[in-house]
Design an enzyme around this catalytic site. Sequence first.
Site, PDB file in Angstrom:
ATOM      1  N   MET A 117       0.795  -1.214   0.000  1.00  0.00           N
ATOM      2  CA  MET A 117       0.000   0.000   0.000  1.00  0.00           C
ATOM      3  C   MET A 117       0.830   1.267   0.000  1.00  0.00           C
ATOM      4  SD  MET A 117      -3.204  -0.935   2.477  1.00  0.00           S
ATOM      5  CE  MET A 117      -3.950   0.669   2.185  1.00  0.00           C
ATOM      6  N   ASP A 153      -5.535  -8.779   8.749  1.00  0.00           N
ATOM      7  CA  ASP A 153      -4.176  -9.132   8.317  1.00  0.00           C
ATOM      8  C   ASP A 153      -3.253  -9.193   9.522  1.00  0.00           C
ATOM      9  OD1 ASP A 153      -2.283  -9.911   6.470  1.00  0.00           O
ATOM     10  OD2 ASP A 153      -1.716  -7.871   5.913  1.00  0.00           O
TER      11      ASP A 153
END
Length: 530
Positions: free
Chosen positions: A27, A138
């Site tokens: 990201m 996650d």
Amino acid sequence: MLVPLAVDDPSTIARYRLTHRLGEGGMGKVYLARTPGGRAVAIKAIRPELAADPEFRRRFQQEVRAAERVQGLYTAPVVDSDTEGPRPWLATAYVAGPSLHTVVRSHGPLPVPTTAWVLAGIAEALQAIHRAGVIHRDLKPSNVLLAADGPRVIDFGIARAADATSLTRSGVTAGTPAFMAPEQAMSMPSTPALDVFALGLIAAYVTGGGPPFGEGSSPAVLYRVVHEEPDLSGLPDGLRELTLRCLAKDPTQRPSPAEVIASCQRLAADHPPPTGEWLPPAVAAEIDNHRTARDTAPAAQPAPTPYPPGPYPTSGPAPTTVPTTEPRRRRGGRQAVLLASVAALCVALVGGVIGVTLLNGDGATTEQSDDGEATGEATPSPTAPEPTAESTTEPEGAPGPAVYEGVDIPGGHFVWLHDDPPRPEDAVEGVHYEGDFGFSHDGRLGAGVEGTSMVLLEEGESATLDTCRSVTRFTGNIPRNNAPGGSEICVLTEAGDIGLVTVRGYAPADSPSSYVTVDLTVWRGAAQPD
């Protein structure tokens, strides 16, 4: 540990000066940065190609708002963000310590008592995350950093934004296969039990030295997660039963985080909690190295001319400096007091009215990571309802109160009343050095900056703004024995804010951490002029 900035890295992001790169993931890049007052934070700058995706940006804004609601002693909270600028970013508290991934890779499996305290801390973090309506999605060893006083869970409430990109829309599941739950691998609805499965995977990794469903290609690992039993042959007997319960294929058969904490407390009953010599010496030495690196990291050179306004290109070299556009909402420490004073001076000079609202990828501190997820729509920061209780009664014309319930302040931490919402920060040198209100390691409630005063209300005194304005029995600290649950304390700051602290209670005797839980009612700018 700390990687020098490259030529394509920015020197500043908003008011933060970057000093080093901490890591890079799917990201974006993560940087070590300093606030204007010198405090260390970790800033994640989102990749330009993701920032250019309207659906990602919309989801990212929602998830950051949700993550801001998380207040836990074993989390690295979001302290600032800009989700609307050309290059979105968010800043979190910086944790000076390696990740569990690095610890196991460098030093091997942890002993059972240490593992038990680590798992208890992670489970307590999950309680805070789930209480805010967030699911991590996650949770993995590289998203758990190990500090001297216990673990810190990072990157909660962010990963679901990645699901909005064209990559995931084309069929790729966001997350790390070796640490996914079966329902996540099959793209079924997510519940908080998903994070408990990941906690079981972490337990097996930390004590067995590897993921219990093995490694290899993603499809092969995901097949084993869904259809096969985990390999727990390397786990000590005392931990195997708890891990098996966490790794149940049926989410409803997994224990709650509270049950995990209770089991871990029994496993570590004869060993000190994370306040003494609970870590193997080599791991403790590595944490000390991270602290030293943080404290001695030189500042970056002055920033060059800011990059022109966006949108940023989705390919080619990155801009030298992220534009210093003001985020939608900002929070800070003592800088907020200074800016408020400047604003007041401007009002006097020009006769106007100015309103000022202020405000760890993989590897060691190189691991303030990339993904996470929130569920549901985000809600704004806590603001007060229509005042109905006596504690929010106020005289006519007074500023309205902001109410924050159930704020946990750990030992050695403080809060600033002007922050919205107030978030506990590490006082480093103790609550008598900075902060409007804090809780010391030796059990005192204290005002932490010069000019801030406290008054412990007596029986019969009404808990109102008018009372806090008028009482003058000022003190700098209050022993916890003098302020049991139900006690009410007025806090008057030099900046002109007034707070009412209602003590809910203190950490149980068997808790691995020391903290006080309070409700805060804050009237900002409510002090009457002398």
